[in-house]
Design a protein around this motif. Sequence first.
Motif, PDB file in Angstrom:
ATOM      1  N   ALA A 196       0.826  -1.212   0.000  1.00 54.09           N
ATOM      2  CA  ALA A 196       0.000   0.000   0.000  1.00 54.09           C
ATOM      3  C   ALA A 196       0.855   1.255   0.000  1.00 54.09           C
ATOM      4  N   LEU A 197       1.954   1.235   0.752  1.00 48.93           N
ATOM      5  CA  LEU A 197       2.848   2.384   0.763  1.00 48.93           C
ATOM      6  C   LEU A 197       3.526   2.560  -0.597  1.00 48.93           C
ATOM      7  N   GLU A 198       3.934   1.447  -1.218  1.00 47.31           N
ATOM      8  CA  GLU A 198       4.582   1.533  -2.525  1.00 47.31           C
ATOM      9  C   GLU A 198       3.626   2.074  -3.588  1.00 47.31           C
ATOM     10  N   ASN A 246      11.172   2.365   8.792  1.00 49.47           N
ATOM     11  CA  ASN A 246      11.922   2.052   7.569  1.00 49.47           C
ATOM     12  C   ASN A 246      11.032   1.937   6.336  1.00 49.47           C
ATOM     13  N   GLN A 247       9.697   2.069   6.526  1.00 47.61           N
ATOM     14  CA  GLN A 247       8.802   1.997   5.377  1.00 47.61           C
ATOM     15  C   GLN A 247       8.136   3.329   5.044  1.00 47.61           C
ATOM     16  N   MET A 274       6.152  -1.504  14.787  1.00 51.09           N
ATOM     17  CA  MET A 274       7.285  -2.407  14.954  1.00 51.09           C
ATOM     18  C   MET A 274       8.556  -1.627  15.276  1.00 51.09           C
ATOM     19  N   THR A 275       8.709  -0.473  14.612  1.00 54.37           N
ATOM     20  CA  THR A 275       9.884   0.359  14.859  1.00 54.37           C
ATOM     21  C   THR A 275       9.886   0.885  16.290  1.00 54.37           C
ATOM     22  N   ALA A 276       8.705   1.335  16.752  1.00 58.67           N
ATOM     23  CA  ALA A 276       8.608   1.907  18.097  1.00 58.67           C
ATOM     24  C   ALA A 276       8.873   0.867  19.183  1.00 58.67           C
TER      25      ALA A 276
END
Length: 200
Positions: free
Chosen positions: A73-75, A188-189, A108-110
């Motif tokens: 979805a981000l891509e 990272n995304q 996930m990063t947090a």
Amino acid sequence: MICKNSVQCFIGKPKVAAAGEQLARFNPGVTFEPVQRLIAGPHEICDLIKGVDLVVSCVDQPSEIMMWVNQAALEENISFIEGEYHGICAEIGPFVIPFETGCLACEMTASNADVGKMAEFDWIEQATWLRHPNIHFVTAMAANLICSEICKHLLGVGKPMTCNRRYLLNTQQFTLTSSEFLRSPACNQCGHGKNVSTYS
């Protein structure tokens, strides 16, 4: 109400074909395009969602598929909302608007979590799902709440309440609780997106 003969006509058919037939019967004025396809990674999802206005993700297996949806979805720069159930409980959200709201990878990063999985523990995932059958009234309530969020976004009649939030609907305790799902600059995304969040 669905009669016995209608239910029997779906037995033995792929889920996507049966769902397409039922939706077409429910509303003949809408065109449905059921697609039965094996999803093995985010690139297959990119091909499926290319050009759509919104993705509604209610998939459960494999366990990493939600991260695939997030990446795809981000891509493709397409908004999506997530929904799932766990026995008597259902989760609604987050509603992810690329580079504006938090995404699944932000969480996930947090938390410094590892989204990978070990094949040796696949049996645990299967055993967990066997203990949590589909309860119709739970999925029905979750679907209605998700539809409300979809209409707000597509029709512009209000801000989806699941932007930067995830809600847990507990039908046993009759509660609806929320948790923050904020965007992380270190993600990272989506952390390198140029847009500034409009849903804070």
